[in-house]
Design a protein around this motif. Structure first.
Motif, PDB file in Angstrom:
ATOM      1  N   ARG A  17       8.449  -6.959  -0.449  1.00 26.93           N
ATOM      2  CA  ARG A  17       7.243  -6.278  -0.584  1.00 26.93           C
ATOM      3  C   ARG A  17       8.053  -5.334  -1.563  1.00 26.93           C
ATOM      4  NH1 ARG A  17       5.997  -6.906   4.580  1.00 26.93           N
ATOM      5  NH2 ARG A  17       3.911  -7.919   5.121  1.00 26.93           N
ATOM      6  N   ILE A  18       7.128  -5.199  -2.984  1.00 31.02           N
ATOM      7  CA  ILE A  18       7.420  -4.182  -3.865  1.00 31.02           C
ATOM      8  C   ILE A  18       6.083  -3.292  -4.044  1.00 31.02           C
ATOM      9  CG2 ILE A  18       7.754  -4.060  -6.108  1.00 31.02           C
ATOM     10  CD1 ILE A  18       8.636  -7.091  -6.132  1.00 31.02           C
ATOM     11  N   GLY A  19       6.422  -2.162  -3.496  1.00 28.68           N
ATOM     12  CA  GLY A  19       5.574  -0.900  -3.426  1.00 28.68           C
ATOM     13  C   GLY A  19       4.957  -0.442  -4.758  1.00 28.68           C
ATOM     14  N   LEU A  20       3.465  -0.595  -5.230  1.00 27.38           N
ATOM     15  CA  LEU A  20       3.136  -0.187  -6.449  1.00 27.38           C
ATOM     16  C   LEU A  20       2.379   1.163  -6.365  1.00 27.38           C
ATOM     17  CD1 LEU A  20       1.240  -3.537  -7.113  1.00 27.38           C
ATOM     18  CD2 LEU A  20       3.713  -2.742  -8.010  1.00 27.38           C
ATOM     19  N   ALA A  21       2.025   1.398  -5.270  1.00 24.59           N
ATOM     20  CA  ALA A  21       1.462   2.779  -4.871  1.00 24.59           C
ATOM     21  C   ALA A  21       1.485   3.086  -3.401  1.00 24.59           C
ATOM     22  CB  ALA A  21      -0.252   2.660  -5.407  1.00 24.59           C
ATOM     23  N   LYS A  22       1.130   4.167  -2.860  1.00 27.09           N
ATOM     24  CA  LYS A  22       1.122   4.413  -1.487  1.00 27.09           C
ATOM     25  C   LYS A  22       0.496   3.469  -0.694  1.00 27.09           C
ATOM     26  CE  LYS A  22      -0.467   8.013   1.769  1.00 27.09           C
ATOM     27  NZ  LYS A  22      -1.641   8.943   1.967  1.00 27.09           N
ATOM     28  N   ASP A  23      -0.611   2.845  -0.972  1.00 27.83           N
ATOM     29  CA  ASP A  23      -1.284   1.914  -0.215  1.00 27.83           C
ATOM     30  C   ASP A  23      -1.405   0.511  -0.731  1.00 27.83           C
ATOM     31  OD1 ASP A  23      -2.940   2.593  -2.269  1.00 27.83           O
ATOM     32  OD2 ASP A  23      -4.778   2.898  -1.007  1.00 27.83           O
ATOM     33  N   LEU A  24      -0.521   0.409  -1.855  1.00 24.86           N
ATOM     34  CA  LEU A  24      -0.678  -1.019  -2.424  1.00 24.86           C
ATOM     35  C   LEU A  24       0.447  -1.728  -2.671  1.00 24.86           C
ATOM     36  CD1 LEU A  24      -2.945  -3.073  -3.632  1.00 24.86           C
ATOM     37  CD2 LEU A  24      -2.401  -1.750  -5.963  1.00 24.86           C
ATOM     38  N   ALA A  25       0.773  -2.951  -2.576  1.00 25.56           N
ATOM     39  CA  ALA A  25       2.194  -3.715  -2.641  1.00 25.56           C
ATOM     40  C   ALA A  25       1.900  -4.901  -3.264  1.00 25.56           C
ATOM     41  CB  ALA A  25       2.663  -3.651  -1.568  1.00 25.56           C
ATOM     42  N   LEU A  26       3.014  -5.456  -4.193  1.00 26.77           N
ATOM     43  CA  LEU A  26       2.855  -6.658  -4.742  1.00 26.77           C
ATOM     44  C   LEU A  26       3.729  -7.377  -3.715  1.00 26.77           C
ATOM     45  CD1 LEU A  26       2.247  -8.144  -7.226  1.00 26.77           C
ATOM     46  CD2 LEU A  26       4.589  -7.684  -8.264  1.00 26.77           C
ATOM     47  N   VAL A  27       3.324  -8.556  -3.342  1.00 29.05           N
ATOM     48  CA  VAL A  27       4.285  -9.595  -2.393  1.00 29.05           C
ATOM     49  C   VAL A  27       4.400 -10.756  -3.028  1.00 29.05           C
ATOM     50  CG1 VAL A  27       4.152 -10.348  -0.181  1.00 29.05           C
ATOM     51  CG2 VAL A  27       3.007  -8.319  -0.589  1.00 29.05           C
ATOM     52  N   PRO A  28       5.701 -11.203  -3.545  1.00 27.35           N
ATOM     53  CA  PRO A  28       5.853 -12.477  -4.100  1.00 27.35           C
ATOM     54  C   PRO A  28       6.540 -13.435  -2.905  1.00 27.35           C
ATOM     55  CG  PRO A  28       7.657 -10.947  -4.718  1.00 27.35           C
ATOM     56  CD  PRO A  28       6.670 -10.001  -4.049  1.00 27.35           C
ATOM     57  N   GLU A  54      -1.066  -6.905  -1.823  1.00 26.96           N
ATOM     58  CA  GLU A  54      -1.383  -6.284  -0.388  1.00 26.96           C
ATOM     59  C   GLU A  54      -1.852  -4.940  -0.251  1.00 26.96           C
ATOM     60  OE1 GLU A  54       1.155  -7.842   3.117  1.00 26.96           O
ATOM     61  OE2 GLU A  54       2.074  -5.662   2.541  1.00 26.96           O
ATOM     62  N   TRP A  55      -2.990  -4.578   0.477  1.00 25.98           N
ATOM     63  CA  TRP A  55      -3.505  -3.367   0.514  1.00 25.98           C
ATOM     64  C   TRP A  55      -3.457  -2.734   2.027  1.00 25.98           C
ATOM     65  CZ3 TRP A  55      -8.316  -1.812   3.099  1.00 25.98           C
ATOM     66  CH2 TRP A  55      -8.588  -0.256   2.949  1.00 25.98           C
ATOM     67  N   LEU A  56      -2.838  -1.660   2.063  1.00 27.10           N
ATOM     68  CA  LEU A  56      -2.227  -0.976   3.411  1.00 27.10           C
ATOM     69  C   LEU A  56      -3.470   0.039   3.587  1.00 27.10           C
ATOM     70  CD1 LEU A  56       1.229  -1.151   2.837  1.00 27.10           C
ATOM     71  CD2 LEU A  56       0.146  -2.844   4.194  1.00 27.10           C
TER      72      LEU A  56
END
Length: 64
Positions: A17-28, A54-56
């Motif tokens: 999981r690569i965090g893009l923002a506090k509640d958003l991640a890029l998941v390859p 992915e939205w958390l």
């Protein structure tokens, strides 16, 4: 001629999981599967690559 049980089988999966923002991640996701037989005619090698976001929200997670 019919293949029998593989002499060796291997499954690989990588899903960081690569965090893009506090509640958003890029998941390859990278996956691979290898089945090797004594008779090389039946060897099977496959792989796949996917990417999504992915939205958390608290303990909830939404993957697209």
């Amino acid at each position: 001629m019919r293949a029998r049980n593989p002499g060796m089988a291997c499954v690989l999966l990588a899903k960081p999981r690569i965090g893009l923002a506090k509640d958003l991640a890029l998941v390859p996701r990278l996956a691979g599967l290898v089945n090797l037989y004594r008779n090389h005619e039946f060897n099977d090698v496959s792989g796949s690559a996917l990417i999504g976001i992915e939205w958390l929200h608290g303990r909830d997670r939404l993957s697209v």
